[in-house]
Design an enzyme around this catalytic site. Sequence first.
Site, PDB file in Angstrom:
ATOM      1  N   CYS A 134       0.824  -1.198   0.000  1.00  9.53           N
ATOM      2  CA  CYS A 134       0.000   0.000   0.000  1.00  9.53           C
ATOM      3  C   CYS A 134       0.869   1.265   0.000  1.00  9.53           C
ATOM      4  O   CYS A 134       1.430   1.630  -1.013  1.00  9.53           O
ATOM      5  CB  CYS A 134      -0.986  -0.015   1.168  1.00  9.53           C
ATOM      6  N   HIS A 242      -3.721  -4.832   0.507  1.00  6.06           N
ATOM      7  CA  HIS A 242      -3.211  -5.383   1.771  1.00  6.06           C
ATOM      8  C   HIS A 242      -3.376  -6.898   1.780  1.00  6.06           C
ATOM      9  O   HIS A 242      -4.471  -7.412   2.036  1.00  6.06           O
ATOM     10  CB  HIS A 242      -3.963  -4.773   2.956  1.00  6.06           C
ATOM     11  N   GLU A 244      -1.928  -8.852   3.982  1.00  9.32           N
ATOM     12  CA  GLU A 244      -1.697  -9.362   5.341  1.00  9.32           C
ATOM     13  C   GLU A 244      -2.976  -9.586   6.139  1.00  9.32           C
ATOM     14  O   GLU A 244      -2.997 -10.376   7.090  1.00  9.32           O
ATOM     15  CB  GLU A 244      -0.765  -8.409   6.103  1.00  9.32           C
TER      16      GLU A 244
END
Length: 275
Positions: A134, A242, A244
Amino acid sequence: MTIKPCNAGRAVVGVTANRQFHDGVHRDWLRRRYIEALDRYAYVECVILPTFDSDRHRDVIVNKLREVMRRLDGLVLTGDESDLDPYIFNEQIRVWDCASDDVISGKRDRPRDRLSSVALSIAIELDMPILGICRGLQEMNVHRGGMLNPNLPVTEQGIVHSEIPNVSRDQQYLPVHTIQVVPGGLLSSIIGEGKLCVNSLHNQGITEVASGVQMEAVAEDGVIEALSYSTSRGFQLGIQWHPEWHVATDPTSQKIFTAFGNACQVYQSTGPLSG
């Protein structure tokens, strides 16, 4: 030469922190989602890299951080709610001095900008594996002289890139639009070609990559969703979404972290290229 002995243990990566100013106190902070994903799917150990004020000259910070990063096997540029200041990354008109508005919650984090600009310079110098997420993708492009749209509008294709307010965090990180993976690039070698549905929580964005930067994926409205450094022989990848947050249930995110971890493991056995 290399100053780091070869060993069979886990690779060690530096992970960028962010700055928070709360109750009159400066704090460095980082969401645990990054650490957990890197631990479980990249299979690396993490060292948190602290942010920098401007009380020391940039060259002093570079020399200090270089000594740390020569002991590492990779760099992770994390995301954050703040927008980056491109003038801290600009070699021609670099702004380094502290200002009273260096840290504004959700808007500005120049101490993080200083950290990322220095860490990227060193990682490129050492040809170290890099994973930008990001804000990290945006830093990778701006560091090479690329332009950044400071406030993405809602496009005619109807894509809203900023996070959706008034919903839970888990919902905010769910996929909301598709991207096209560019054939023959680093990203396609990891996850394959075709379209991919990703989450989107950013109001800055890239519509043109810098020199020495290769586009790896693009949204339907032309916003660059992934890039790599074409000048590197190894893994130096930035992605706008993202991976994660929902990595435990998303095989694509798992592949990205695993590929980064594998690159760090290889780098561990070779060490820095310069020095």
